[in-house]
Design an enzyme around this catalytic site. Structure first.
Site, PDB file in Angstrom:
ATOM      1  CG  ASP A 174      -2.343   0.604   0.917  1.00  0.00           C
ATOM      2  OD1 ASP A 174      -2.412   1.389  -0.045  1.00  0.00           O
ATOM      3  OD2 ASP A 174      -3.350   0.373   1.882  1.00  0.00           O
ATOM      4  CG  ASP A 185      -9.256   2.742  -0.453  1.00  0.00           C
ATOM      5  OD1 ASP A 185      -8.930   1.336  -0.460  1.00  0.00           O
ATOM      6  OD2 ASP A 185      -8.462   3.552   0.042  1.00  0.00           O
TER       7      ASP A 185
HETATM    8  C1  GLA Z   1      -5.539   1.878   2.005  1.00  0.00           C
HETATM    9  C2  GLA Z   1      -6.076   0.942   1.284  1.00  0.00           C
HETATM   10  C3  GLA Z   1      -7.223  -0.100   1.993  1.00  0.00           C
HETATM   11  C4  GLA Z   1      -6.690  -0.569   3.421  1.00  0.00           C
HETATM   12  C5  GLA Z   1      -6.164   0.454   4.070  1.00  0.00           C
HETATM   13  C6  GLA Z   1      -5.440   0.079   5.332  1.00  0.00           C
HETATM   14  O1  GLA Z   1      -6.871   2.580   2.322  1.00  0.00           O
HETATM   15  O2  GLA Z   1      -6.566   1.093  -0.041  1.00  0.00           O
HETATM   16  O3  GLA Z   1      -7.643  -1.120   1.142  1.00  0.00           O
HETATM   17  O4  GLA Z   1      -5.600  -1.376   2.883  1.00  0.00           O
HETATM   18  O5  GLA Z   1      -5.257   1.492   3.400  1.00  0.00           O
HETATM   19  O6  GLA Z   1      -5.049   1.209   5.979  1.00  0.00           O
END
Ligand code: GLA
Length: 745
Positions: free
Chosen positions: A479, A549
């Site tokens: 990430d 997301d």
């Molecule tokens: C980001 C990612 C999510 C998740 C969060 C965790 O937003 O896109 O899928 O992994 O971080 O903090």
């Protein structure tokens, strides 16, 4: 495929069955762009492509000539200020303060295949005769800067891959302040420009406008390619649509700051530039030093936007993505993020995994919150050791328990970041990107580690390597949840601060390269708050990317549809999540959530224990279905049929290579009443094969389905005999087509 060099006429013609790309040496020894488009005959002389009418008020190159002005000439790699006033592809700042240069042809080479780009992601070849590369050598004698333009033509597809290598062969320090990966001058401006833009949770919406005199551009100056814009644009002829007509795609294999720009000049010619964003870019080349730009990939088609996309899909799936997972079916996964957020214990995770295993899920992914003091966004990033309060047996113990259940185990990392509340930051407060004497801005309470520094990348590598070699980890979600601010590296001299953004991304690529080489069987999924770094650069290391997301099915139709213009569906992370949806609070049927998620790398983002028994049974069926058809979704040819940006009903489909199987996804946002009859014209089938649809009814020939269409008229249309037959909002259907033997039954 071939490269024809006509030395008498100073022309270079790269061609395959689909395209021609022709370069000429101009009278001033710079390079001219003569033609790019559909394949044309090899001719002795293309000089008529170089039009030079006398233009009053021109600045002229030759003392005795009023015609030759670079302002009106289509070029390969233009500079500014030697009679051309358009935006240049390259600018070199010299010791005397001058920014003028004059890159003249001094030689060429042809190489079989395609050279690697050191430290950078790029397309590659595997077999003989797959591609040839023309390398044009240019030099500016006054400054001492040399450059090589690389053009690779592939034997199949309307693809030209381009990049540029610089070398300072002189005696003074030089600064590259602009070094685009490609420049293409087109002879007219009859194009619609399509960019893929949006924001967090609504990434890559296609936005279209007609080219006009002046500059239109998109880019990123955030350090990541971004949710806001994507390093991919299309120019299409006004009447081109998904199924017919000319278009050219421009895609940059890069994950940092970029600029994609089209400039239409006074005489309606169009200059496309694509490369590292010149804003703030300043790369010092001391004598003897070299610089390699990222690669840009141009694709030409005369068969519409689906064909353009399919060319990118094939190339990026087979000749950009690499390694163990490239040709293997991806595991069906469950991710705990939306199920637990930061609130979990080892037992809770194992419960989620156990239920998932019962339903057929193959991989359990532990998301954020397992390390250091991470129980919220405020702490822990940078400390890549398990938190014993939550995971008493560490990642090793948990991963073994998951494997004992018969599943694979995956783990979330955010390697580029640090919280101030972390041991790493306490030990190395000077390791973050920040400008001296100025405030360091945070994003999600975190700071960006200075990945332009090798010792920083080494330390993160060591922490990750330790945990990965001790535990049974088969998948990593990498990430990256904030963009760069106050960009500055404390170890670089003042003159080199303009290099930091690019050096940072080279550090990211280096860490990816080291981890993927050390753990070749680990499947990597990239992510940046969802789709904030969904770009071709990432696909070289991680064959799939968490698309957004926003996991709501209705939102995802648009996001995945938009993303498919430049990227294969096998690269899109697509999960079924809870309802009401956590991002938009919408309730959608479980089958619709799955019908959208099948068209990607399928998984779940919820706790199956929280579903009703009927829903759990439905999930089992979904997984059985995906296990049966996963290969088709991953390796089939994808077609966009009906856009969710223009219609209440949208549709797409995948067809197997042998055309014997296809799956059509049909989606309707709002229900209607007393609706018109509807048909959906399918694509890519074999006209002479008969297909059974959803295993029953009479079979239909491919030609019926493609030209007359699949009848999708709603059975209920608000008038069903029984209320339970009424369809609802957010309805969807899958049509599964299978060729039957012996034609029509
Ligand atoms: C980001 C990612 C999510 C998740 C969060 C965790 O937003 O896109 O899928 O992994 O971080 O903090």
């Amino acid at each position: 495929m071939g490269i024809v060099v006509n030395q008498a006429k100073d022309t270079f013609h790269l061609y395959n069955e689909e395209i021609s790309y022709i370069i000429g040496i101009l009278p001033n020894r710079q390079l001219g762009q003569l033609y790019f488009g559909k394949h044309i005959h090899i001719q002795e002389d293309y000089s008529y492509f170089l039009e030079m009418p006398v233009r009053p008020m021109s600045s002229c190159v030759f003392d005795t000539d009023k015609k030759f002005s670079m302002e009106y000439i289509r070029q390969e790699y233009p500079v500014f200020g030697t009679t051309d006033y358009r935006m240049p592809a390259v600018e070199v700042f010299q010791e005397n303060g001058s920014r003028i240069s004059d890159f003249c042809f001094c030689g060429y080479r042809i190489e079989e295949g395609k050279p690697k780009l050191p430290g950078l992601p790029a397309t590659y070849v595997e077999e003989e005769n797959e591609a040839q590369t023309l390398i044009m050598e240019l030099a500016d004698n006054v400054s001492g800067m040399s450059l090589e333009l690389l053009y690779t033509i592939f034997s199949k597809g309307g693809i030209i891959a381009r990049s540029v290598r610089f070398a300072n062969k002189g005696e003074q320090d030089l600064h590259l302040t602009s070094a685009m990966s490609l420049s293409l001058d087109l002879p007219d401006r009859e194009y619609d420009w399509i960019q893929f833009s949006g924001a967090w949770a609504r990434e890559r919406y296609p936005k279209e406008r007609r080219l006009e005199q002046g500059i239109q551009s998109v880019g990123s100056m955030r350090g990541n390619s971004s949710h806001n814009h994507n390093p991919y644009v299309i120019l299409k002829r006004p009447f081109t649509d998904e199924f017919q007509g000319e278009a050219i795609g421009f895609s940059l294999i890069y994950s940092g700051n970029f600029l994609a720009q089209a400039e239409v000049d006074t005489f309606d010619t169009t200059r496309v530039l694509l490369g590292i964003h010149p804003f703030g870019f300043d790369w010092k080349l001391a004598p003897g030093e070299e610089f390699q730009t990222p690669e840009a990939v141009m694709v030409y088609t005369d068969q519409g936007l689906n064909h353009l996309s399919q060319t990118y899909h094939r190339l990026y799936q087979k000749r950009l993505a690499r390694g163990y997972w490239r040709d293997r079916e991806r595991p069906i996964l469950i991710n705990n993020w939306e199920a637990t957020y930061f609130d979990f214990t080892e037992e809770k995770l194992v419960e989620i995994a156990r239920k998932a295993k019962e339903s057929g899920v193959e991989l359990f992914v532990l998301d954020d919150g397992w390390f250091g003091a991470r129980s919220s966004e405020h702490a822990g990033l940078g400390d890549w050791v398990a938190n014993p309060e939550r995971l008493e047996n560490g990642i090793k113990g948990l991963s073994e328990r998951i494997e004992d259940l018969g599943m694979k185990f995956g783990l979330w990392f955010e390697p580029e970041m640090v919280n101030q509340d972390s041991d790493l930051y306490r030990k190395h407060p000077d390791w973050i990107i920040r400008t001296p004497d100025r405030k360091a801005s945070h994003g999600r309470f975190q700071y960006v580690l200075d990945f332009s520094r090798k010792e920083v990348v080494d330390e993160i590598y060591n922490m990750m390597e330790k945990i990965l070699s001790e535990s049974k980890v088969s998948y990593i979600k990498w990430d990256m949840n904030r963009s760069i601010t106050e960009c500055y590296s404390s170890v670089l001299p003042a003159q080199r601060q303009g290099e930091v953004y690019h050096r940072y991304i080279l550090g990211v690529y280096d860490l990816y390269e080291r981890l993927t080489s050390r753990f070749p069987k680990i499947l990597f999924e990239s992510c940046a708050s969802g789709g904030g770094r969904f770009d071709p650069g990432m696909l070289y290391y991680a064959p799939q990317c968490w698309t957004s997301d926003d996991s709501d099915a209705v939102e995802r139709i648009k996001i995945q549809y938009g993303t498919s213009y430049g990227y294969p569906i096998s690269s899109m992370g697509t999960h079924v999540s809870m309802t009401p949806n956590h991002q938009v609070n919408r309730r959608t049927p479980l089958h619709t959530r799955a019908n959208v998620a099948y068209f990607g790398t399928f998984g779940y983002e919820l706790d199956l224990n929280a579903l009703t028994r009927e829903e759990q049974e439905e999930v089992k069926k979904q997984i059985t279905f995906m296990k049966q058809y996963g290969h088709l979704f991953q390796f089939g040819t994808f077609y966009r049929l009906k856009s969710p940006f223009k219609n209440n009903v949208s549709a797409w489909m995948v067809v197997s290579e042998d055309k014997k199987e296809a799956v059509v996804g049909w989606y309707r946002v709002l229900n209607g009443i007393n609706l018109p009859c509807e048909r959906l014209r399918l694509q890519g089938l074999d006209a002479s094969m008969a297909y059974e649809i959803n295993g029953d009814g009479p079979a239909h020939y491919g030609d019926e389905l493609m030209y007359a269409g699949l009848v999708t008229t709603d059975v209920s249309s608000g008038q069903a005999d029984k209320p339970e037959e009424l369809s609802q909002d957010f309805e969807s259907r899958l049509y599964i087509l299978k060729a039957v033997k012996g034609g029509r039954q």
